[in-house]
Write a protein that holds these residues in place. Structure first.
Motif, PDB file in Angstrom:
ATOM      1  N   ARG A   1       0.825  -1.129   0.003  1.00 20.09           N
ATOM      2  CA  ARG A   1      -0.045  -0.153   0.061  1.00 20.09           C
ATOM      3  C   ARG A   1       0.856   1.195  -0.046  1.00 20.09           C
ATOM      4  N   ASP A   2       1.966   1.098   0.855  1.00 18.64           N
ATOM      5  CA  ASP A   2       2.995   2.326   0.996  1.00 18.64           C
ATOM      6  C   ASP A   2       3.384   2.589  -0.366  1.00 18.64           C
ATOM      7  N   ARG A   3       3.777   1.741  -1.257  1.00 20.41           N
ATOM      8  CA  ARG A   3       4.403   1.788  -2.652  1.00 20.41           C
ATOM      9  C   ARG A   3       3.528   2.295  -3.436  1.00 20.41           C
ATOM     10  N   LEU A   4       2.152   2.004  -3.518  1.00 23.40           N
ATOM     11  CA  LEU A   4       1.242   2.215  -4.365  1.00 23.40           C
ATOM     12  C   LEU A   4       1.022   3.663  -4.271  1.00 23.40           C
ATOM     13  N   ASP A   5       0.669   4.050  -3.100  1.00 19.70           N
ATOM     14  CA  ASP A   5       0.492   5.375  -2.515  1.00 19.70           C
ATOM     15  C   ASP A   5       1.638   6.214  -2.880  1.00 19.70           C
ATOM     16  N   SER A   6       2.769   6.190  -2.730  1.00 19.82           N
ATOM     17  CA  SER A   6       3.888   6.933  -2.928  1.00 19.82           C
ATOM     18  C   SER A   6       4.287   6.964  -4.087  1.00 19.82           C
ATOM     19  N   GLN A   7       3.961   5.976  -5.150  1.00 19.30           N
ATOM     20  CA  GLN A   7       4.687   6.162  -6.498  1.00 19.30           C
ATOM     21  C   GLN A   7       3.501   6.385  -7.550  1.00 19.30           C
ATOM     22  N   ARG A   8       2.304   6.541  -6.977  1.00 19.80           N
ATOM     23  CA  ARG A   8       1.260   6.945  -8.175  1.00 19.80           C
ATOM     24  C   ARG A   8       1.134   8.050  -8.758  1.00 19.80           C
ATOM     25  N   GLU A   9       0.994   8.352  -9.998  1.00 20.68           N
ATOM     26  CA  GLU A   9       1.156   9.817 -10.680  1.00 20.68           C
ATOM     27  C   GLU A   9       0.293  10.849 -10.176  1.00 20.68           C
ATOM     28  N   CYS A  10      -0.760  10.308  -9.760  1.00 18.00           N
ATOM     29  CA  CYS A  10      -1.958  11.424  -9.308  1.00 18.00           C
ATOM     30  C   CYS A  10      -2.012  11.452  -7.934  1.00 18.00           C
ATOM     31  N   SER A  11      -1.583  12.648  -7.161  1.00 22.65           N
ATOM     32  CA  SER A  11      -1.696  12.893  -5.909  1.00 22.65           C
ATOM     33  C   SER A  11      -0.945  11.835  -5.279  1.00 22.65           C
ATOM     34  N   PRO A  12       0.169  11.750  -5.290  1.00 22.19           N
ATOM     35  CA  PRO A  12       1.030  10.819  -4.493  1.00 22.19           C
ATOM     36  C   PRO A  12       1.050  11.119  -2.798  1.00 22.19           C
ATOM     37  N   LEU A  13       1.079  10.173  -2.322  1.00 22.09           N
ATOM     38  CA  LEU A  13       1.552  10.606  -0.718  1.00 22.09           C
ATOM     39  C   LEU A  13       2.735  10.945  -0.435  1.00 22.09           C
TER      40      LEU A  13
END
Length: 223
Positions: free
Chosen positions: A176-188
């Protein structure tokens, strides 16, 4: 938008304690609480139940246009249906980031989130400071080690009588951390000016008391 109360936002990764802390902090400050994670979970649950995959498609866009999410007094409803319990399952845990990464989903829910702040608010999520409320009075980034966050999720599931394996939960948290921080739109990410607060090893009461003191000090002369 004119406001009649402070806007305080809490961002952070899954399991950092945002929902519980934000709810108690809002009560202490006397303003409403907005669980934005519940909104995204509701959309993910709804789309998944209709067999609409987490990808940018005409089908998804059409369904977003007719989907209404309400969060009020601890209940979450989609098109009038109470989904409060359904959105807190391990399955929804595993799919919500995929739907949340879709730009169309984030655009559709942006206005809904901002409308909640007219009387002040404590809002929590993953892009509250950077995207939803960039002019918030106080920005906080809650965090904790992956192991601590996995332990909390593991114990939470066991307390509900659900089957749970700590190592599996830890892998889910890390993914989940990986997906949230690496997404192109509004990353964590930690927004500029945000207070970074590590909750590892602290009780909920200790976190809320410390944050209430810090927030009140930062609000002096600003609201």
């Amino acid at each position: 938008m004119s406001r009649r109360g402070p806007v305080v936002v809490l961002d952070g990764p899954a399991g950092s304690g945002k929902s519980t802390v934000a709810k108690l902090l809002a009560r202490a400050l006397g303003v409403p609480h907005l669980d934005t994670g519940a909104i995204y979970r509701a959309v993910a649950y709804h789309m998944d139940s209709k067999g609409i995959p987490p990808e940018d498609s005409e089908l998804l866009l059409r369904e977003l246009e007719v989907t209404r999410v309400e969060v009020s007094q601890g209940f979450v409803r989609v098109n009038g249906e109470d989904v409060t319990r359904e959105i807190r399952t391990p399955h929804v845990d595993s799919i919500v980031s995929h739907y949340a990464a879709i730009p169309a989903v984030r655009r559709a829910l942006l206005g809904l989130q901002r409308e909640q702040a007219r009387d002040g608010i404590v809002a929590e999520g993953r892009d509250m400071a950077s995207v939803v409320f960039p002019d918030a009075d106080v920005k906080v980034f809650l965090t904790a080690s992956p192991e601590e966050r996995a332990r909390r999720r593991h114990l939470e599931r066991l307390s509900k009588g659900e089957d749970s394996d700590y190592q599996q939960v830890l892998r889910q948290v890390e993914e989940r951390d990986r997906l949230d921080s690496q997404r192109e739109c509004s990353p964590l990410k930690v927004d500029e000016g945000a207070l970074v607060f590590d909750t590892t090893g602290l009780s909920v009461d200790e976190v809320v008391l410390a944050l209430e003191k810090e927030v009140r000090s930062r609000l002096v002369g600003r609201v």
